[in-house]
Design a protein around this motif. Structure first.
Motif, PDB file in Angstrom:
ATOM      1  N   MET A 178      -3.891   2.936   8.891  1.00  0.00           N
ATOM      2  CA  MET A 178      -3.462   1.658   9.455  1.00  0.00           C
ATOM      3  C   MET A 178      -4.261   1.266  10.700  1.00  0.00           C
ATOM      4  SD  MET A 178      -1.143   0.407   7.465  1.00  0.00           S
ATOM      5  CE  MET A 178      -2.091   1.064   6.076  1.00  0.00           C
ATOM      6  N   ALA A 235      -2.248  10.474   5.229  1.00  0.00           N
ATOM      7  CA  ALA A 235      -1.173  10.073   6.143  1.00  0.00           C
ATOM      8  C   ALA A 235       0.157  10.213   5.413  1.00  0.00           C
ATOM      9  CB  ALA A 235      -1.379   8.634   6.605  1.00  0.00           C
ATOM     10  N   ASN A 236       1.253  10.146   6.169  1.00  0.00           N
ATOM     11  CA  ASN A 236       2.566  10.250   5.536  1.00  0.00           C
ATOM     12  C   ASN A 236       3.492   9.096   5.868  1.00  0.00           C
ATOM     13  OD1 ASN A 236       3.213  10.857   8.167  1.00  0.00           O
ATOM     14  ND2 ASN A 236       3.609  13.021   7.813  1.00  0.00           N
ATOM     15  N   ASP A 237       2.959   8.038   6.514  1.00  0.00           N
ATOM     16  CA  ASP A 237       3.779   6.855   6.755  1.00  0.00           C
ATOM     17  C   ASP A 237       3.807   5.992   5.495  1.00  0.00           C
ATOM     18  OD1 ASP A 237       1.628   4.388   7.399  1.00  0.00           O
ATOM     19  OD2 ASP A 237       0.885   6.398   7.840  1.00  0.00           O
ATOM     20  N   LEU A 238       4.846   5.188   5.363  1.00  0.00           N
ATOM     21  CA  LEU A 238       5.062   4.435   4.126  1.00  0.00           C
ATOM     22  C   LEU A 238       3.934   3.448   3.813  1.00  0.00           C
ATOM     23  CD1 LEU A 238       6.903   4.026   1.729  1.00  0.00           C
ATOM     24  CD2 LEU A 238       8.199   2.330   3.065  1.00  0.00           C
ATOM     25  N   SER A 240       0.779   3.535   4.571  1.00  0.00           N
ATOM     26  CA  SER A 240      -0.429   4.268   4.169  1.00  0.00           C
ATOM     27  C   SER A 240      -0.276   4.874   2.783  1.00  0.00           C
ATOM     28  CB  SER A 240      -0.735   5.377   5.176  1.00  0.00           C
ATOM     29  OG  SER A 240      -0.990   4.845   6.460  1.00  0.00           O
ATOM     30  N   THR A 241       0.867   5.500   2.526  1.00  0.00           N
ATOM     31  CA  THR A 241       1.068   6.122   1.225  1.00  0.00           C
ATOM     32  C   THR A 241       1.148   5.068   0.122  1.00  0.00           C
ATOM     33  OG1 THR A 241       3.456   6.232   1.677  1.00  0.00           O
ATOM     34  CG2 THR A 241       2.161   8.194   2.135  1.00  0.00           C
TER      35      THR A 241
END
Length: 326
Positions: A178, A235-238, A240-241
């Motif tokens: 992001m 990444a593990n944020d929504l 990005s995923t």
């Protein structure tokens, strides 16, 4: 099929690697870059835990001709397995590694010339008489390894004076998926400080997995993806995923395990360490031969992590070293 694999491995769990998924992911990454842009496959950490030798050989079968590892030992392992093509070591070079680098025809990374100066100049040639080659890493904002942008010209002059060949100049982005603005700023600094070396046809590269997703630096000489080839989102944020999923990347690894015991428990039974899960009604509980020592993260305990069989369930209790309860 799974029964035969469990029998062959003499284990109640195993890792399944989907080579078709890796093929798909590599094709996606190539589609995000320009037609002239090559691909350096990052295979460090045994291809991020998937199996360094067989997966690297699969990448080679897909036309990947250059690879990047973290250490000289990893590069040596690939050479012993018969891997051809350029192998780049992206950890910073130290002079004590020189013999194994030359012996295995590896290309180290330098951020300064200090260690090169400590090497006997007679060693700075390959057995076939070719020049010793290095990659220069530029710190455009990550602030770890890398020569500062303003010092790049001086470093190049020193390397030239040692009669060492510069194989490529590269940088690495610090920002996540992001953070497009931050990574673009890094790319601009990198392009500005390295522009003088385009006329010398020294290749440049910047885009690892994140840069590929953002299409920042994907028009340079190479892209340099790692985890994304294996279906790992960086990444593990929504947001990005979701971008990762929308691009079509597919996970290449599955951790497969079977129950070693199961039983029907009555309502009101506390299960596992600290009794953090209590059955609300009669419930079948299975012990799955998989725990944090197998790589299943403990934070996925207590209903957070999914366990998929014919239906999706959860790890109900606190995960143990070698057991989860489903």
């Amino acid at each position: 099929m799974e029964k035969e694999i469990f029998t062959a491995t003499s284990s109640a769990n195993y890792i399944r690697v989907n080579l078709d998924a890796i093929t798909k992911n590599v094709n996606i990454l190539r589609s995000l870059a320009k037609g002239h842009t090559g691909l350096i496959g990052v295979v460090k950490g045994g291809c991020y835990g998937l199996g360094g030798i067989p997966v690297t050989k699969h990448l080679a079968s897909l036309g990947v001709k250059e690879f990047a590892v973290a250490t000289v030992a990893e590069g040596q392992s690939l050479r012993r397995a018969g891997i051809q093509g350029k192998i780049h070591v992206i950890g910073n070079f130290t002079f004590v590694e020189i013999d194994k680098i030359i012996e295995n025809d590896l290309i180290p990374t330098v951020s300064w010339a200090d260690d090169l100066k400590d090497v006997d100049k007679g060693k700075l040639f390959k057995p076939n008489g070719g020049k010793f080659r290095v990659n220069i890493k530029v710190d455009s904002g990550m602030s770890r390894f890398g020569v500062q942008c303003e010092d790049l010209h001086s470093l190049v002059q020193t390397i030239d004076s040692l009669d060492v060949q510069i194989n490529s100049i590269y940088t690495h982005f610090a920002g996540g998926i992001m953070d497009r603005e931050g990574n673009q700023a890094q790319l601009d600094r990198f392009l500005d400080c390295s522009e003088d070396y385009v006329a010398r046809t020294i290749p440049r590269h910047a885009a690892a997995s994140t840069g590929c997703f953002q299409q920042i630096g994907t028009d340079l000489d190479y892209i340099r993806p790692g985890g994304s080839m294996y279906g790992l989102c960086v990444a593990n944020d929504l947001p990005s995923t979701k971008m990762f999923q929308d691009l079509g990347f597919k996970p290449a690894m599955s951790l497969v395990a079977q129950p070693t015991f199961y039983k029907l428990l009555p309502a009101g039974r506390r299960i596992g360490y600290d009794g953090l899960y209590t059955t609300k009604e009669p419930e079948w509980i299975a012990n799955i031969a998989c725990g944090w020592s197998d790589g299943y993260r403990r934070k996925l305990s207590l209903g957070v992590g999914a366990v998929k069989n014919n239906r999706t369930g959860t790890c109900k209790t606190k995960l143990c070293r070698d057991v989860l309860n489903y």
